[in-house]
Design a protein around this motif. Sequence first.
Motif, mmCIF file in Angstrom:
data_model
loop_
_atom_site.group_PDB
_atom_site.id
_atom_site.type_symbol
_atom_site.label_atom_id
_atom_site.label_comp_id
_atom_site.label_asym_id
_atom_site.label_seq_id
_atom_site.Cartn_x
_atom_site.Cartn_y
_atom_site.Cartn_z
ATOM 1 N N LEU A 1 -0.713 4.360 -1.807
ATOM 2 C CA LEU A 1 -2.053 4.935 -1.665
ATOM 3 C C LEU A 1 -2.082 5.962 -0.532
ATOM 4 C CD1 LEU A 1 -4.206 1.711 -2.167
ATOM 5 C CD2 LEU A 1 -3.801 3.552 -3.820
ATOM 6 N N VAL A 2 -1.423 5.625 0.573
ATOM 7 C CA VAL A 2 -1.381 6.543 1.715
ATOM 8 C C VAL A 2 -0.630 7.817 1.352
ATOM 9 C CG1 VAL A 2 -0.361 6.865 4.007
ATOM 10 C CG2 VAL A 2 -1.693 4.823 3.511
ATOM 11 N N ALA A 3 0.517 7.686 0.700
ATOM 12 C CA ALA A 3 1.292 8.873 0.320
ATOM 13 C C ALA A 3 0.474 9.786 -0.589
ATOM 14 C CB ALA A 3 2.598 8.453 -0.345
ATOM 15 N N ASP A 4 -0.297 9.202 -1.489
ATOM 16 C CA ASP A 4 -1.154 9.984 -2.380
ATOM 17 C C ASP A 4 -2.206 10.751 -1.574
ATOM 18 O OD1 ASP A 4 -2.047 10.829 -4.989
ATOM 19 O OD2 ASP A 4 -3.680 9.386 -4.827
ATOM 20 N N VAL A 5 -2.847 10.078 -0.649
ATOM 21 C CA VAL A 5 -3.861 10.732 0.195
ATOM 22 C C VAL A 5 -3.214 11.832 1.043
ATOM 23 C CG1 VAL A 5 -5.393 10.379 2.179
ATOM 24 C CG2 VAL A 5 -5.469 8.796 0.246
ATOM 25 N N MET A 6 -2.044 11.548 1.597
ATOM 26 C CA MET A 6 -1.378 12.545 2.440
ATOM 27 C C MET A 6 -1.032 13.800 1.642
ATOM 28 S SD MET A 6 0.970 10.243 4.976
ATOM 29 C CE MET A 6 1.451 11.638 6.023
ATOM 30 N N GLN A 7 -0.647 13.628 0.386
ATOM 31 C CA GLN A 7 -0.383 14.797 -0.453
ATOM 32 C C GLN A 7 -1.654 15.614 -0.624
ATOM 33 O OE1 GLN A 7 1.395 13.238 -4.032
ATOM 34 N NE2 GLN A 7 3.352 12.840 -3.021
ATOM 35 N N GLN A 8 -2.778 14.932 -0.787
ATOM 36 C CA GLN A 8 -4.053 15.637 -0.909
ATOM 37 C C GLN A 8 -4.407 16.366 0.380
ATOM 38 O OE1 GLN A 8 -7.247 13.283 -2.841
ATOM 39 N NE2 GLN A 8 -5.615 11.812 -3.320
ATOM 40 N N LEU A 9 -3.908 15.855 1.515
ATOM 41 C CA LEU A 9 -4.155 16.477 2.813
ATOM 42 C C LEU A 9 -3.142 17.574 3.143
ATOM 43 C CD1 LEU A 9 -5.018 13.283 4.912
ATOM 44 C CD2 LEU A 9 -6.605 15.106 4.214
ATOM 45 N N GLY A 10 -2.255 17.876 2.203
ATOM 46 C CA GLY A 10 -1.333 18.988 2.386
ATOM 47 C C GLY A 10 0.068 18.631 2.844
ATOM 48 N N TYR A 11 0.412 17.358 2.882
ATOM 49 C CA TYR A 11 1.774 16.958 3.227
ATOM 50 C C TYR A 11 2.644 17.184 1.996
ATOM 51 C CZ TYR A 11 -0.036 15.114 7.552
ATOM 52 O OH TYR A 11 -0.627 15.004 8.782
ATOM 53 N N ARG A 12 3.745 17.899 2.177
ATOM 54 C CA ARG A 12 4.532 18.372 1.046
ATOM 55 C C ARG A 12 5.730 17.496 0.661
ATOM 56 N NH1 ARG A 12 1.371 22.254 0.999
ATOM 57 N NH2 ARG A 12 1.198 24.057 2.295
ATOM 58 N N ASN A 13 6.185 16.655 1.574
ATOM 59 C CA ASN A 13 7.398 15.889 1.304
ATOM 60 C C ASN A 13 7.211 14.451 1.782
ATOM 61 O OD1 ASN A 13 9.967 15.140 0.635
ATOM 62 N ND2 ASN A 13 10.984 16.446 2.131
ATOM 63 N N VAL A 14 6.306 13.745 1.123
ATOM 64 C CA VAL A 14 5.984 12.372 1.517
ATOM 65 C C VAL A 14 6.314 11.419 0.374
ATOM 66 C CG1 VAL A 14 3.553 12.648 0.864
ATOM 67 C CG2 VAL A 14 4.189 10.900 2.493
ATOM 68 N N LYS A 15 6.985 10.324 0.720
ATOM 69 C CA LYS A 15 7.384 9.310 -0.260
ATOM 70 C C LYS A 15 6.977 7.942 0.269
ATOM 71 C CE LYS A 15 11.367 12.046 -1.503
ATOM 72 N NZ LYS A 15 12.684 12.372 -1.014
ATOM 73 N N SER A 16 6.978 6.978 -0.623
ATOM 74 C CA SER A 16 6.634 5.604 -0.269
ATOM 75 C C SER A 16 7.883 4.729 -0.340
ATOM 76 C CB SER A 16 5.582 5.078 -1.245
ATOM 77 O OG SER A 16 5.337 3.710 -1.042
ATOM 78 N N LEU A 17 8.009 3.783 0.599
ATOM 79 C CA LEU A 17 9.112 2.826 0.566
ATOM 80 C C LEU A 17 8.787 1.754 -0.464
ATOM 81 C CD1 LEU A 17 11.826 1.805 1.649
ATOM 82 C CD2 LEU A 17 10.540 0.517 3.373
ATOM 83 N N LYS A 18 9.491 1.804 -1.595
ATOM 84 C CA LYS A 18 9.275 0.829 -2.670
ATOM 85 C C LYS A 18 9.623 -0.562 -2.144
ATOM 86 C CE LYS A 18 10.288 0.144 -7.544
ATOM 87 N NZ LYS A 18 8.990 0.485 -8.094
ATOM 88 N N THR A 19 8.774 -1.510 -2.377
ATOM 89 C CA THR A 19 8.869 -2.912 -1.939
ATOM 90 C C THR A 19 8.583 -3.087 -0.452
ATOM 91 O OG1 THR A 19 11.269 -3.002 -1.502
ATOM 92 C CG2 THR A 19 10.550 -3.466 -3.765
ATOM 93 N N GLY A 20 8.317 -2.030 0.279
ATOM 94 C CA GLY A 20 7.883 -2.110 1.667
ATOM 95 C C GLY A 20 8.808 -2.875 2.587
ATOM 96 N N MET A 21 8.222 -3.424 3.644
ATOM 97 C CA MET A 21 9.001 -4.167 4.626
ATOM 98 C C MET A 21 9.579 -5.444 4.037
ATOM 99 S SD MET A 21 9.290 -2.478 7.409
ATOM 100 C CE MET A 21 9.922 -3.757 8.489
ATOM 101 N N ARG A 22 8.920 -6.015 3.047
ATOM 102 C CA ARG A 22 9.485 -7.194 2.376
ATOM 103 C C ARG A 22 10.833 -6.845 1.751
ATOM 104 N NH1 ARG A 22 4.459 -9.779 -0.964
ATOM 105 N NH2 ARG A 22 3.452 -10.786 0.804
ATOM 106 N N GLY A 23 10.873 -5.737 1.051
ATOM 107 C CA GLY A 23 12.113 -5.298 0.423
ATOM 108 C C GLY A 23 13.157 -4.894 1.450
#
Length: 153
Positions: A95-117
């Motif tokens: 959700l954050v990466a999606d919002v950041m893209q809307q805010l103009g961040y061009r190279n943002v990704k999400s860590l799949k499975t997060g800290m648990r993974g």
Amino acid sequence: MKTYEQLVNEALEHVEEIFPWDLAEILEQDQGLMLLDVREPYEFDAMHIQGALNVPRGILETACEYNYEETVPELVTAREREIIVICRSGKRSVLVADVMQQLGYRNVKSLKTGMRGWSDDDQEMVDSDGKPVDEDSAIEYFTPRLRPEQMGQ
């Protein structure tokens, strides 16, 4: 009305994810990417990836802009940097990466499975004092503890 899962799945249409083992390889090469941990401060203090910047989800938008009490200049000026967003399970980070893209961040990704993974992949984590977190503590921390009233029908 949409569910949390539906919101995450919609965001995934726009957000690229990276697996923990791929992030570990990138970090070994030290390519200057930004690790953005969007969990709450108490979660971050318990354990996080060394070098991550903690900006809780609740203040993200104002942290990304100047002229707010929550402004994080390093984040404001990172719109062209590679950023990996981290949370507990990999959902808030989408959700954050999606919002950041809307805010103009061009190279943002999400860590799949997060800290648990990250923990499941036996990657290193540190606590608020920079001390290593042992595997047993991480397993205990990431074990869900739902109360009966939190369970769905």
